[in-house]
Design a protein around this motif. Structure first.
Motif, PDB file in Angstrom:
ATOM      1  N   GLU A 100       0.829  -1.205   0.000  1.00 21.62           N
ATOM      2  CA  GLU A 100       0.000   0.000   0.000  1.00 21.62           C
ATOM      3  C   GLU A 100       0.862   1.252   0.000  1.00 21.62           C
ATOM      4  O   GLU A 100       0.623   2.202  -0.765  1.00 21.62           O
ATOM      5  CB  GLU A 100      -0.907  -0.009   1.228  1.00 21.62           C
ATOM      6  N   LEU A 101       1.879   1.273   0.859  1.00 23.47           N
ATOM      7  CA  LEU A 101       2.738   2.454   0.944  1.00 23.47           C
ATOM      8  C   LEU A 101       3.583   2.620  -0.310  1.00 23.47           C
ATOM      9  O   LEU A 101       3.788   3.743  -0.785  1.00 23.47           O
ATOM     10  CB  LEU A 101       3.625   2.364   2.186  1.00 23.47           C
ATOM     11  N   VAL A 102       4.066   1.515  -0.854  1.00 28.20           N
ATOM     12  CA  VAL A 102       4.843   1.591  -2.098  1.00 28.20           C
ATOM     13  C   VAL A 102       3.982   2.195  -3.209  1.00 28.20           C
ATOM     14  O   VAL A 102       4.441   3.063  -3.963  1.00 28.20           O
ATOM     15  CB  VAL A 102       5.372   0.197  -2.491  1.00 28.20           C
ATOM     16  N   ASP A 103       2.737   1.765  -3.304  1.00 24.43           N
ATOM     17  CA  ASP A 103       1.839   2.305  -4.337  1.00 24.43           C
ATOM     18  C   ASP A 103       1.637   3.808  -4.144  1.00 24.43           C
ATOM     19  O   ASP A 103       1.645   4.577  -5.122  1.00 24.43           O
ATOM     20  CB  ASP A 103       0.489   1.596  -4.294  1.00 24.43           C
ATOM     21  N   ARG A 104       1.427   4.226  -2.903  1.00 27.65           N
ATOM     22  CA  ARG A 104       1.194   5.646  -2.639  1.00 27.65           C
ATOM     23  C   ARG A 104       2.435   6.480  -2.946  1.00 27.65           C
ATOM     24  O   ARG A 104       2.341   7.579  -3.486  1.00 27.65           O
ATOM     25  CB  ARG A 104       0.775   5.848  -1.179  1.00 27.65           C
TER      26      ARG A 104
END
Length: 204
Positions: A14-18
């Motif tokens: 999730e954080l990588v995508d953001r």
């Protein structure tokens, strides 16, 4: 309040995508904030290789390498919670040497560390250049009430009970420093149980 349970792996994804959704035309400064039991540095480390796999240059920096000298940091003793919250971090040094160079139009030259707490001397680190489109991952505690410039902020939230329970006995004196610390982050994660994190409110 909407709460979305995640696995640790899903949280990283999730954080990588953001982060990867942030523009590549300049740098992305990402602050990962949490009390020591949450180990924000470990989460920051877990983001490095997935981001690099997406073609993002990454530089890791820890706020613990930007503390003030002991003579200043411990002026009111080694166990003063107000000093721990407000005076331990060399905010000016961190902004000057790490965050401002990554402003739009900045030089991109970052100093990975400024002060070695163990030796209480300058770290003598060399400057490094982060390529445009690169990501700075900065971890630390009590970062999000200091007006640090960032493109994305992440807060690992512990309930008061979990914070007290998980803080080492020799660090219990720091607990009053977290009283009233409820930062507004772009991403807030409930982290009482690191194996079962939960994504809560987001801003923007």
């Amino acid at each position: 309040m909407k709460v979305r349970p995640l696995t640790p792996e899903a949280l990283v994804a999730e954080l990588v995508d953001r982060i990867d959704a942030l523009p590549r035309t300049t740098w992305a400064r990402v602050l990962l904030d949490g009390a020591p039991p949450t180990r924000p540095g470990s989460l920051a480390d877990a983001l490095v290789e997935p981001l690099r796999a997406l073609g993002r240059p990454v530089r890791r920096v820890s706020a613990g390498d930007f503390l003030r000298p002991a003579s200043v940091r411990l002026e009111f003793g080694r166990t003063d919670p107000d000093s721990f919250r407000d005076s331990w971090l060399d905010v000016a040094g961190l902004v000057r040497e790490v965050l401002e160079p990554l402003d739009p139009g900045g030089s991109g030259r970052v100093l990975p560390s400024l002060w070695n707490v163990a030796t209480d001397r300058a770290s003598r680190a060399d400057y490094v250049t982060l390529a445009e489109g690169g990501v700075l991952l900065l971890d630390g505690t009590l970062l999000l009430d200091k007006w640090l410039p960032a493109e994305l902020t992440v807060h690992l939230h512990l309930s008061d009970a979990a914070l007290a329970r998980q803080t080492d006995p020799d660090r219990q004196w720091t607990l009053p420093a977290y009283d009233g610390y409820r930062p507004q982050a772009d991403v807030t994660v409930r982290y009482d149980h690191p194996a079962r994190p939960a994504l809560v409110g987001t801003v923007g």
